[in-house]
Write a protein that holds these residues in place. Structure first.
Motif, PDB file in Angstrom:
ATOM      1  N   THR A  33     -18.774 -16.974  38.852  1.00 18.41           N
ATOM      2  CA  THR A  33     -18.253 -15.830  38.588  1.00 18.41           C
ATOM      3  C   THR A  33     -19.271 -14.330  38.612  1.00 18.41           C
ATOM      4  OG1 THR A  33     -16.421 -16.955  36.966  1.00 18.41           O
ATOM      5  CG2 THR A  33     -17.257 -14.894  36.209  1.00 18.41           C
ATOM      6  N   PHE A  34     -20.717 -15.650  37.537  1.00 18.14           N
ATOM      7  CA  PHE A  34     -21.666 -14.094  37.358  1.00 18.14           C
ATOM      8  C   PHE A  34     -22.787 -14.676  38.747  1.00 18.14           C
ATOM      9  CE2 PHE A  34     -19.494 -15.083  32.786  1.00 18.14           C
ATOM     10  CZ  PHE A  34     -18.662 -14.307  33.423  1.00 18.14           C
ATOM     11  N   GLY A  89     -17.517 -15.993  29.038  1.00 13.96           N
ATOM     12  CA  GLY A  89     -15.900 -15.495  29.416  1.00 13.96           C
ATOM     13  C   GLY A  89     -16.051 -15.513  30.566  1.00 13.96           C
ATOM     14  N   ALA A  90     -14.999 -16.865  31.229  1.00 16.42           N
ATOM     15  CA  ALA A  90     -14.454 -15.872  32.467  1.00 16.42           C
ATOM     16  C   ALA A  90     -13.508 -17.188  32.539  1.00 16.42           C
ATOM     17  CB  ALA A  90     -15.963 -16.845  33.454  1.00 16.42           C
ATOM     18  N   VAL A  91     -12.868 -16.205  33.827  1.00  7.97           N
ATOM     19  CA  VAL A  91     -11.371 -16.966  34.271  1.00  7.97           C
ATOM     20  C   VAL A  91     -11.388 -16.740  35.821  1.00  7.97           C
ATOM     21  CG1 VAL A  91      -8.579 -16.924  34.134  1.00  7.97           C
ATOM     22  CG2 VAL A  91      -9.707 -15.855  32.273  1.00  7.97           C
ATOM     23  N   ARG A  96      -6.772 -15.399  37.502  1.00  6.02           N
ATOM     24  CA  ARG A  96      -6.515 -13.851  36.058  1.00  6.02           C
ATOM     25  C   ARG A  96      -4.691 -13.407  35.766  1.00  6.02           C
ATOM     26  NH1 ARG A  96     -12.044 -12.066  39.189  1.00  6.02           N
ATOM     27  NH2 ARG A  96     -13.219 -13.628  38.048  1.00  6.02           N
ATOM     28  N   GLY A  97      -4.927 -13.128  34.591  1.00  7.38           N
ATOM     29  CA  GLY A  97      -3.723 -12.125  34.476  1.00  7.38           C
ATOM     30  C   GLY A  97      -2.434 -12.932  33.836  1.00  7.38           C
ATOM     31  N   ARG A  98      -3.249 -13.831  33.627  1.00  7.03           N
ATOM     32  CA  ARG A  98      -1.830 -15.028  32.668  1.00  7.03           C
ATOM     33  C   ARG A  98      -1.838 -15.080  31.685  1.00  7.03           C
ATOM     34  NH1 ARG A  98      -0.998 -19.451  37.619  1.00  7.03           N
ATOM     35  NH2 ARG A  98      -1.580 -18.013  39.429  1.00  7.03           N
ATOM     36  N   GLY A  99      -3.086 -14.510  30.970  1.00  8.64           N
ATOM     37  CA  GLY A  99      -3.189 -14.471  29.470  1.00  8.64           C
ATOM     38  C   GLY A  99      -3.888 -15.852  29.095  1.00  8.64           C
ATOM     39  N   LEU A 100      -4.832 -16.814  30.165  1.00 10.93           N
ATOM     40  CA  LEU A 100      -5.665 -17.544  29.638  1.00 10.93           C
ATOM     41  C   LEU A 100      -6.863 -16.374  28.710  1.00 10.93           C
ATOM     42  CD1 LEU A 100      -6.260 -19.353  32.866  1.00 10.93           C
ATOM     43  CD2 LEU A 100      -4.438 -20.006  30.443  1.00 10.93           C
ATOM     44  N   TYR A 101      -7.093 -16.459  29.212  1.00  7.62           N
ATOM     45  CA  TYR A 101      -8.312 -15.678  28.322  1.00  7.62           C
ATOM     46  C   TYR A 101      -8.355 -14.669  27.607  1.00  7.62           C
ATOM     47  CZ  TYR A 101     -13.143 -14.175  27.650  1.00  7.62           C
ATOM     48  OH  TYR A 101     -14.468 -13.637  27.169  1.00  7.62           O
ATOM     49  N   ARG A 102      -6.949 -14.194  26.754  1.00  6.06           N
ATOM     50  CA  ARG A 102      -6.267 -13.923  25.202  1.00  6.06           C
ATOM     51  C   ARG A 102      -6.036 -15.353  25.004  1.00  6.06           C
ATOM     52  NH1 ARG A 102      -1.023 -12.910  26.186  1.00  6.06           N
ATOM     53  NH2 ARG A 102      -1.309 -10.983  28.163  1.00  6.06           N
ATOM     54  N   THR A 124     -20.790  -6.968  26.622  1.00  8.42           N
ATOM     55  CA  THR A 124     -19.606  -7.273  26.853  1.00  8.42           C
ATOM     56  C   THR A 124     -20.012  -5.327  28.864  1.00  8.42           C
ATOM     57  OG1 THR A 124     -17.827  -7.598  27.808  1.00  8.42           O
ATOM     58  CG2 THR A 124     -17.931  -5.942  25.715  1.00  8.42           C
ATOM     59  N   LYS A 126     -16.805  -4.367  29.276  1.00 10.51           N
ATOM     60  CA  LYS A 126     -15.439  -4.262  28.733  1.00 10.51           C
ATOM     61  C   LYS A 126     -14.982  -4.075  27.608  1.00 10.51           C
ATOM     62  CE  LYS A 126     -14.528  -7.017  33.052  1.00 10.51           C
ATOM     63  NZ  LYS A 126     -16.335  -7.504  33.454  1.00 10.51           N
ATOM     64  N   MET A 129     -11.480  -4.996  25.909  1.00 10.55           N
ATOM     65  CA  MET A 129     -10.747  -6.100  26.088  1.00 10.55           C
ATOM     66  C   MET A 129     -11.406  -6.241  24.387  1.00 10.55           C
ATOM     67  SD  MET A 129     -11.030  -8.359  28.704  1.00 10.55           S
ATOM     68  CE  MET A 129     -13.008  -9.726  28.524  1.00 10.55           C
ATOM     69  N   TYR A 130     -11.879  -6.077  23.917  1.00 13.34           N
ATOM     70  CA  TYR A 130     -12.353  -6.622  22.578  1.00 13.34           C
ATOM     71  C   TYR A 130     -12.047  -5.766  21.241  1.00 13.34           C
ATOM     72  CZ  TYR A 130     -14.974  -9.823  25.191  1.00 13.34           C
ATOM     73  OH  TYR A 130     -15.063 -10.460  26.658  1.00 13.34           O
TER      74      TYR A 130
HETATM   75  C1  LIG Z   1     -11.973 -10.640  32.143  1.00 13.83           C
HETATM   76  C2  LIG Z   1     -11.414 -11.037  31.811  1.00 13.83           C
HETATM   77  C3  LIG Z   1     -12.027 -13.033  31.694  1.00 13.83           C
HETATM   78  C4  LIG Z   1      -9.272 -11.270  31.674  1.00 13.83           C
HETATM   79  O1  LIG Z   1      -9.464 -12.687  32.128  1.00 13.83           O
HETATM   80  P1  LIG Z   1      -7.522 -12.948  31.987  1.00 13.83           P
HETATM   81  O2  LIG Z   1      -7.179 -14.352  32.176  1.00 13.83           O
HETATM   82  O3  LIG Z   1      -7.020 -12.821  33.484  1.00 13.83           O
HETATM   83  O4  LIG Z   1      -7.578 -12.138  30.500  1.00 13.83           O
HETATM   84  P2  LIG Z   1      -5.557 -12.027  29.751  1.00 13.83           P
HETATM   85  O5  LIG Z   1      -5.405 -11.847  31.376  1.00 13.83           O
HETATM   86  O6  LIG Z   1      -5.897 -13.323  29.792  1.00 13.83           O
HETATM   87  O7  LIG Z   1      -5.921 -10.815  29.445  1.00 13.83           O
HETATM   88  C5  LIG Z   1      -6.262 -10.831  28.216  1.00 13.83           C
HETATM   89  C6  LIG Z   1      -6.461  -9.025  27.704  1.00 13.83           C
HETATM   90  O8  LIG Z   1      -8.136  -8.338  28.246  1.00 13.83           O
HETATM   91  C7  LIG Z   1      -6.852  -7.605  28.693  1.00 13.83           C
HETATM   92  N1  LIG Z   1      -8.248  -7.198  30.205  1.00 13.83           N
HETATM   93  C8  LIG Z   1      -8.236  -8.292  30.955  1.00 13.83           C
HETATM   94  N2  LIG Z   1      -8.803  -8.133  32.140  1.00 13.83           N
HETATM   95  C9  LIG Z   1      -9.596  -6.740  31.147  1.00 13.83           C
HETATM   96  C10 LIG Z   1     -10.701  -5.740  32.139  1.00 13.83           C
HETATM   97  N3  LIG Z   1     -10.960  -6.035  32.740  1.00 13.83           N
HETATM   98  N4  LIG Z   1     -11.216  -4.787  30.775  1.00 13.83           N
HETATM   99  C11 LIG Z   1      -9.957  -4.459  29.913  1.00 13.83           C
HETATM  100  N5  LIG Z   1      -9.236  -5.781  29.858  1.00 13.83           N
HETATM  101  C12 LIG Z   1      -8.742  -5.887  30.189  1.00 13.83           C
HETATM  102  C13 LIG Z   1      -5.254  -7.713  29.324  1.00 13.83           C
HETATM  103  O9  LIG Z   1      -5.480  -6.711  30.201  1.00 13.83           O
HETATM  104  C14 LIG Z   1      -5.525  -8.108  28.159  1.00 13.83           C
HETATM  105  O10 LIG Z   1      -4.374  -7.605  27.088  1.00 13.83           O
HETATM  106  P3  LIG Z   1      -3.326  -8.070  26.084  1.00 13.83           P
HETATM  107  O11 LIG Z   1      -3.978  -9.292  25.741  1.00 13.83           O
HETATM  108  O12 LIG Z   1      -3.527  -6.373  25.551  1.00 13.83           O
HETATM  109  O13 LIG Z   1      -2.016  -8.492  27.181  1.00 13.83           O
HETATM  110  C15 LIG Z   1     -11.292 -12.489  33.876  1.00 13.83           C
HETATM  111  O14 LIG Z   1     -10.819 -11.425  34.671  1.00 13.83           O
HETATM  112  C16 LIG Z   1     -12.830 -12.666  34.745  1.00 13.83           C
HETATM  113  O15 LIG Z   1     -12.956 -14.136  34.576  1.00 13.83           O
HETATM  114  N6  LIG Z   1     -13.628 -11.241  34.959  1.00 13.83           N
HETATM  115  C17 LIG Z   1     -14.913 -12.001  35.320  1.00 13.83           C
HETATM  116  C18 LIG Z   1     -15.823 -11.658  33.998  1.00 13.83           C
HETATM  117  C19 LIG Z   1     -15.602 -10.953  33.112  1.00 13.83           C
HETATM  118  O16 LIG Z   1     -15.657  -9.988  32.940  1.00 13.83           O
HETATM  119  N7  LIG Z   1     -15.785 -11.738  31.947  1.00 13.83           N
HETATM  120  C20 LIG Z   1     -16.333 -11.342  30.700  1.00 13.83           C
HETATM  121  C21 LIG Z   1     -17.159 -11.275  30.384  1.00 13.83           C
HETATM  122  S1  LIG Z   1     -17.543 -10.354  28.813  1.00 13.83           S
END
Ligand SMILES: CC(C)(COP(=O)(O)OP(=O)(O)OC[C@H]1O[C@@H](n2cnc3c(N)ncnc32)[C@H](O)[C@@H]1OP(=O)(O)O)[C@@H](O)C(=O)NCCC(=O)NCCS
Length: 297
Positions: A33-34, A89-91, A96-102, A124, A126, A129-130
């Motif tokens: 991821t990183f 934090g990584a998926v 992705r997009g299935r709510g795992l990170y939520r 971050t 992003k 997101m937080y």
């Molecule tokens: C960012 C990341 C962790 C999101 O994982 P994911 O499983 O796709 O996220 P989810 O489907 O659980 O979405 C959780 C929430 O975050 C939001 N979200 C997802 N990606 C986002 C982004 N890039 N920017 C802002 N919000 C984002 C979703 O819309 C969702 O919002 P909701 O709960 O209101 O519906 C994943 O895309 C990833 O690993 N990216 C690369 C590494 C990274 O950027 N990590 C975060 C470091 S701070």
């Protein structure tokens, strides 16, 4: 919350660093991821023992998603604050997009609330997101000014290398015994990130000042001297540091509040694509602050 696992055929695991295969699976997720290899921590004593990882694993042991928290006690406005950092934090793209990170964020933030942490910190690119979880951006400012007048110095200095096991042991000891570099805003104890940041950035120089039993983390360029952090039993004045390092810069940048340096700098916005975010509002978190780059996580 179990729905995320049931829906995708994944297994949820928490606090799994005791399992070498699961730790290796997280290392792989973070590398993919990183592009960073955190297994280098094995050389520095292993991952932070306070880490609490939350992750999803598939049937082959692949780590599909992770979010970790760790204890990061802070000194803020002269008071010890029980703070937690969030990192790793990584998926994986296919998940992705299935709510795992939520799901993982809810678990990690809920766990920290149960543990009584009064402050959460994360870095971050992003921030949106937080925000739904109560995090707000804490603007960071570095401290800039002319160097202080020179002062005489006793004692010896030695440049350290994180390729040398003796030097690693010295840095770890000093980190264990350190006093916070600032009483305004600084980590109290956290060795792992200092070592990782020192290792990953080849421009960071680490110099030991025996008179102060302190390791100074610093950088220089044509125009300025950058003071990144000081891990020491005592905090040397800036004038002593410059003398010890034989530096006579036109300008000094200090990357943490300089209240213990016997020097004052002008706060200047620290430009970065990465935002420092906080959750919770401990008293005193109002003045210009910057988290030392050696404490970044
Ligand atoms: C960012 C990341 C962790 C999101 O994982 P994911 O499983 O796709 O996220 P989810 O489907 O659980 O979405 C959780 C929430 O975050 C939001 N979200 C997802 N990606 C986002 C982004 N890039 N920017 C802002 N919000 C984002 C979703 O819309 C969702 O919002 P909701 O709960 O209101 O519906 C994943 O895309 C990833 O690993 N990216 C690369 C590494 C990274 O950027 N990590 C975060 C470091 S701070």
């Amino acid at each position: 919350m179990a729905a995320a696992a049931d829906d995708h055929g994944l297994t949820f695991r928490q606090d799994y660093f005791g399992d070498p295969a699961a730790w290796a699976a997280l290392v792989s997720l973070l590398e993919n991821t990183f592009g960073i290899d955190v297994s280098i921590q094995d050389r520095f004593g292993g991952p932070d023992p306070t880490s609490m990882p939350f992750g999803y694993f598939d049937a082959n042991g692949v780590c599909a998603a992770n979010f970790s928290t760790f204890s990061m006690p802070m000194m803020i406005d002269g008071r010890l604050v029980k703070a937690a950092g969030f990192q790793s934090g990584a998926v994986r793209p296919q998940w992705r997009g299935r709510g795992l990170y939520r799901d993982l964020m809810n678990r990690a933030f809920g766990w920290c609330d149960d543990q009584g942490f009064e402050l959460g910190l994360l870095l971050t690119d992003k921030p949106a997101m937080y925000e739904p979880y109560g995090f707000t951006i804490l603007p960071q400012q570095k401290f800039v000014g002319a160097p202080p007048l020179e002062m005489r110095l006793a004692g010896t200095v030695r440049e350290l290398s994180l390729d040398n096991t003796g030097d690693i042991a010295l840095v770890r000891r000093v980190l264990r015994e350190r006093t916070p570099v600032s009483s305004v805003f600084a980590v109290m104890a956290q060795a792992e990130m200092f070592l990782l940041n020192g290792f990953f950035d080849p421009d960071v120089r680490l110099t030991y000042l025996d008179q102060f039993e302190a390791v100074v983390a610093w950088k220089e360029d044509e125009t300025s001297f950058q003071l990144l952090d000081i891990a020491g039993k005592t905090i040397p004045p800036l004038a002593a540091i410059l003398q010890a390092l034989d530096q006579r810069p036109g300008r000094v940048e200090v990357c943490f509040p300089p209240d213990r340096l016997d020097w004052q700098g002008k706060p200047e916005t620290f430009e970065s694509d990465i935002s420092l975010m906080v959750r919770g509002s401990p008293a005193g978190l109002s003045g210009p602050v910057m988290l030392s780059p050696m404490a970044e996580f």
